[in-house]
Design a protein around this motif. Structure first.
Motif: not given
Length: 768
Positions: A281-285, A322-336, A348-356
C-alpha cells in the motif's frame, strides 16, 4: 496461444507446455487468429481486424472487423456477435485469419473499463495450457461478472431542503422527525440508509420527499474507506519483526520471489504478513490475500479493520450480485487496494498487484475440482512470477510440496518457532479407544468426559471436533439391513435430525426421514449408525445439561455473517462447549478455550488416499492449535483406535518435522508427488456401458514406457456422482516429465462421443 514454461516459475510440479485440445469454434463468420500483444491501437488500412477471445470453451481467439471510428487495443472488453446473439469478449491481439474482411462480423462496441493487462492475458493462457483447459473457459473465470462492464447506475439519495416547511395538514410523526434530524447537517443519504437508521420504512422517506421537505440528488456508488498503511500495527516480537522486515524488503524490491512463512499456530503469522500488505500500500500497489474458507474471514476482517482503519474488499461465493459487480469494477480501476477472498479472487482484473498472500496454503480447499481444474496455490505462484511480484505461502503445517521446495531452496523460508505473547503449545494426549471405551451408544471416552468436567469447573471453554456433519453418516434398517443410499451418487444419505431429513453431501439431494423401511416396509426399524456433530451435541446435552453448547458446521451456519456472530459469541464466553467440523478448525483465536477433544482422530486415515496421512496430520494439528492460545495452558485429547500410527505419534510428540521426513521418504520411494508427476483422466457419462467402452479405449491407447505408467481404467471411489457414471485413469511419471503433451497425444488417439465427458486433472489432489 503464447505460453511460458513452468521452469521459469519455480515451485510448480511440472512444465507448462502446449495449447489446450481443440474444442470447436463459434458459429458465424469468424476465423482463428494469432495472438500477439501490440501496444497500440490496431490500424491496418481498410482491413482492420482484431482477435477476440470469448469466455466460452474455445481453444482460439477469433477475428472480428473493427468498425470505422472505433479504436481497440489488446485487453479491451468488447461485445461481438456470435450467431444470433451477442457475447462479451476480450481483444487478444491483432487478427490474422484467412477470412476476407468483408465476411467478418464487426465488433459491436467497446466497454468503458480499463483493458485486461498483458499479465492478466498471459496468466489466462498459462492456466489454460498448464491445466489443459480451453483458454476461453479460463477467461470465463476472469470475466465472471459481465454486468460489471456496464457503468454503475446512479443511486437516488436525499438532502434536507433548507427552510422548507411542511404543507398544511402534514403530520410530523416521530419517524419523520428522526429522518429530518439525520439529514440536519449530514451528507445525502439513500432511502434505505435513512429508513434503517431511523427505524422505519422507506415509505416514510418518500412521504417527506413528496411533501417537499427533502431534495433528491443522484449519487455514484462509492467504495468503502481505503486501508491506511500509516496506522501503527501492534507490537511485534523480535522474531516477528525480523520476519516482517524480510517480507517488506521483498515487496519493496518489486521482483518475483516465493517465500514460505512457516510458523506454529498462534505465532502471529497474520500480523507479520500484514506488514507485507502495508508495504504494498505504501507503494500505491494492490494486495491479494487468499483464504481457503469463508469461515476464516470473520475474525480476519475484524483484525484487518483494526490494523488499517478500513475493511478490505471481499470476494467469495456468498456476495450478492451487486457486491460482485461493484467489487470487480472497482478492482479493475485500481480503486480497491486490498482484496481478501477465495481461490477465484486470483482471476480478478488487478491493474497493479504488488503482493500475494496465500494463507493456510496447505488447505485442500484451494483445489478447484469442477470446470477448469486447478490448484489456486500453484496458480498464484505462476501469477506472481508472471507479474514480477513476491508471494508468501503461509502455514503452520505446510503442504509437502511447499516444504520440499523450501528445503531445496527453490522457495525462501521465514520461520516463527514460538507462540506470540508467551503462550505455549498445548499438550497432546492419545486416548486409546481400545482400552478407554465410551459407554454403549456413546462416543466420548471416560477420560475425555472427565476433562470436560474439569474444564467447565474451571470456568474455561472446550471444543469437540468431529469432521462429519449431521446426526449420523448412515441410516439402515435393523430388520432387513437396507441402507439409505443416494440414487444419484455412490454415497450413503446422511441423517440431519435437527432438520428431519436425509441428505447427500455430494449432489444435495434431500428427502424426509422415513417412518418405515422403503425395502421391507417394517416400521420403527430405521437406525442411525455412527456419530455426526449433532449426535455428539446430544451426548453433551445429556452429560452437561447446564453447559451452554452449540454446533459450528457449514450446514448450521449459513454465510460469513452467521459465522462471525458465532465467533463473537464464543469470544464473549457466551458458550461453554463448541461442537463442530473443520469450519472451526483453523484461523480462530479464543483465549478461554483450553480443551480440544477430537472425537474420531482416525477418520481421515481411511480410504487409501495418497495424501491421507498428510491431510489428517495437518487438520488435527490445526484443530489442536485452537487450545491454549491465551494465558491459560491448553490440552488436546485425540480419541483413536490406532495410537501407534505415525500421524498420532507425531502429534503426541510434537514432532512435525519427523512426520514430514517419514512422509517424504515414503513418497520418494514410490515416485509420488512431489517427487513424481500424476495426471488423472476422469471419464463420465449417463450411460455406464458407453463410459466403460470409452475408458477401455483410453486404457488401450495410453502412453507407456519404462518411466511412464498408466493405471486403470477403474471405477472411481464415487463411481456414480450426480447421476453420472465415472471411471478414472491415472498417469504416473518422473518429476521431469512434461505430461501435457503426453496427454494431448493420448487423447488424439481416441474418439470421444458427445455424450461422454473426459476431465483432465493435472496434479490431482483428490482421488474421489
Amino acid at each position: 496461444m503464447r505460453s511460458t514454461s513452468a521452469s521459469s516459475a519455480p515451485g510448480l510440479q511440472g512444465d507448462l507446455l502446449g495449447d489446450a485440445p481443440e474444442t470447436g469454434q463459434p458459429e458465424g463468420d469468424s476465423a482463428p487468429a494469432s495472438t500477439d500483444f501490440p501496444a497500440k491501437p490496431q490500424h491496418r488500412g481498410p482491413d482492420r481486424r482484431v482477435a477476440v477471445l470469448l469466455p466460452l470453451p474455445l481453444r482460439e481467439a477469433y477475428d472480428y472487423r473493427v468498425p470505422e471510428g472505433m479504436e481497440l487495443v489488446p485487453g479491451d472488453f468488447v461485445e461481438v456477435p456470435l450467431g444470433p446473439r451477442r457475447v462479451i469478449g476480450v481483444v487478444w491481439g491483432s487478427g490474422a485469419g484467412a477470412l476476407e474482411s468483408g465476411r467478418l462480423k464487426a465488433v459491436v462496441r467497446r466497454f468503458d473499463v480499463p483493458p485486461m493487462t498483458e499479465v492478466g492475458r498471459r496468466f489466462v493462457e498459462w492456466v489454460a495450457a498448464y491445466t489443459m483447459t480451453p483458454p476461453g473457459f479460463v477467461l470465463r473465470m476472469a470475466v465472471s461478472v459481465p454486468s460489471a462492464l456496464e457503468p454503475p447506475k446512479p443511486m437516488l439519495a436525499y438532502l434536507r431542503k433548507p427552510d422548507a416547511e411542511p404543507p398544511p395538514g402534514f403530520k410530523m410523526t416521530d419517524p419523520r422527525k428522526r429522518i429530518l434530524a439525520l439529514l440536519e447537517d449530514g451528507p445525502p443519504r439513500t432511502p434505505a440508509e435513512l429508513a434503517e437508521e431511523a427505524g422505519c420504512g422507506v415509505t416514510v422517506v418518500r412521504g417527506l420527499a413528496e411533501a417537499g421537505l427533502l431534495e433528491p440528488v443522484m449519487l455514484q456508488p462509492t467504495r468503502l474507506g481505503r486501508p491506511d498503511w500509516r496506522r501503527p500495527g501492534p507490537s511485534l516480537s523480535p522474531d516477528q519483526r525480523a520476519a516482517a522486515d524480510d517480507l517488506r524488503k521483498r515487496v519493496a524490491s518489486g521482483s518475483y520471489s516465493t517465500v514460505l512463512l512457516d510458523g506454529v499456530t498462534g505465532s502471529g503469522k497474520t500480523e507479520v504478513y500484514y506488514e507485507a500488505i502495508s508495504a504494498a500500500l505504501e507503494q500505491g500497489k494492490q494486495a491479494l490475500v487468499l483464504l481457503p474458507e469463508i469461515a476464516l474471514s470473520a475474525q480476519w476482517l475484524d483484525r484487518f479493520a483494526r490494523r488499517f482503519g478500513a475493511p478490505p474488499a471481499e470476494w467469495h461465493s456468498e456476495l450478492t450480485g451487486a457486491q460482485r459487480r461493484d467489487t470487480w469494477r472497482a478492482v479493475s480501476k485500481g480503486e480497491v487496494p486490498v482484496v481478501v477472498g477465495a481461490r477465484s479472487a486470483l482471476f480478478l482484473p488487478y491493474p497493479d498487484l504488488g503482493v500475494i498472500i496465500v494463507d493456510e496454503e496447505h488447505d485442500s480447499a484451494y483445489k478447484q475440482e469442477e470446470g477448469a481444474i486447478y490448484h489456486a496455490r500453484d496458480m498464484a505462484v505462476a501469477r506472481a512470477h508472471l507479474g514480477g511480484l513476491p508471494i508468501a505461502l503461509v502455514s503452520a503445517t505446510p503442504s509437502l510440496e511447499t516444504k520440499v521446495n523450501a528445503d531445496s531452496h527453490r522457495y525462501a523460508r521465514i520461520e516463527l518457532p514460538a507462540r506470540h505473547g508467551g503462550a505455549v503449545l498445548p499438550d497432546v494426549e492419545l486416548v486409546d479407544l481400545r482400552r478407554d471405551r465410551p459407554p454403549a451408544r456413546h462416543w466420548l471416552a471416560p477420560s475425555l468426559r472427565q476433562a470436560l468436567t474439569d474444564t467447565l469447573a474451571g470456568g474455561e471453554q472446550a471444543m469437540l471436533f468431529l469432521n462429519r456433519r449431521g446426526y449420523a453418516p448412515l441410516t439402515l434398517c435393523r430388520a432387513c439391513g437396507h441402507r439409505m443410499q443416494c440414487p444419484n451418487c455412490t454415497a450413503w444419505l446422511v441423517e440431519h435430525r435437527l432438520a428431519r431429513k436425509l441428505q447427500c453431501h455430494h449432489c444435495g439431494l434431500q428427502q424426509p426421514l422415513p417412518h418405515a423401511c422403503p425395502e421391507c416396509g417394517e416400521e420403527g426399524t430405521m437406525a442411525a449408525c455412527g456419530p455426526g456433530v449433532e449426535r455428539i451435541a446430544e451426548e453433551v446435552a445429556e452429560l452437561f445439561p447446564e453447559a451452554r453448547a452449540a454446533i459450528m458446521a457449514s450446514d448450521t451456519l449459513h454465510g460469513p455473517r452467521a459465522i462471525q456472530e458465532m465467533v463473537e459469541s464464543i469470544g464473549r464466553h457466551e458458550l461453554d462447549i463448541i461442537i463442530g467440523t473443520q469450519v472451526m478448525a483453523k484461523g480462530h483465536h479464543f483465549p478461554m478455550l483450553t480443551l480440544v477433544g477430537v472425537v474420531d482422530a482416525d477418520l481421515g486415515l481411511n480410504g487409501g488416499d495418497l495424501r491421507a496421512a498428510e491431510r489428517t496430520y495437518q487438520l488435527l494439528h490445526q484443530v489442536a492449535g485452537r487450545a491454549g492460545r491465551g494465558e491459560r495452558p491448553g490440552r488436546v485429547m485425540l480419541q483413536t483406535f490406532m495410537p501407534e500410527h505415525p500421524v498420532m505419534q507425531a502429534l503426541a510428540a510434537g514432532d512435525r518435522d519427523g512426520f514430514y521426513q517419514l512422509e517424504a521418504e515414503m513418497r520418494l520411494e514410490a515416485g509420488m508427488p512431489p517427487f513424481g508427476r500424476l495426471a488423472a483422466l476422469i471419464v463420465s457419462g449417463e450411460d455406464p456401458t458407453l463410459v466403460e467402452r470409452v475408458a477401455m479405449a483410453l486404457g488401450r491407447a495410453a502412453p507407456r514406457s519404462e518411466t511412464v505408467h498408466v493405471l486403470g481404467p477403474a471405477p472411481a471411489p464415487l463411481a456414480l456422482l450426480r447421476g453420472r457414471h465415472r471411471r478414472r485413469l491415472l498417469l504416473k511419471a518422473p518429476r521431469s516429465t512434461q505430461v501435457q503433451p503426453l496427454i494431448a497425444e493420448w487423447l488424439d488417439k481416441v474418439e470421444i462421443p458427445p455424450a461422454i465427458r473426459v476431465q483432465i486433472d493435472v496434479d490431482p489432489y483428490s482421488f474421489l
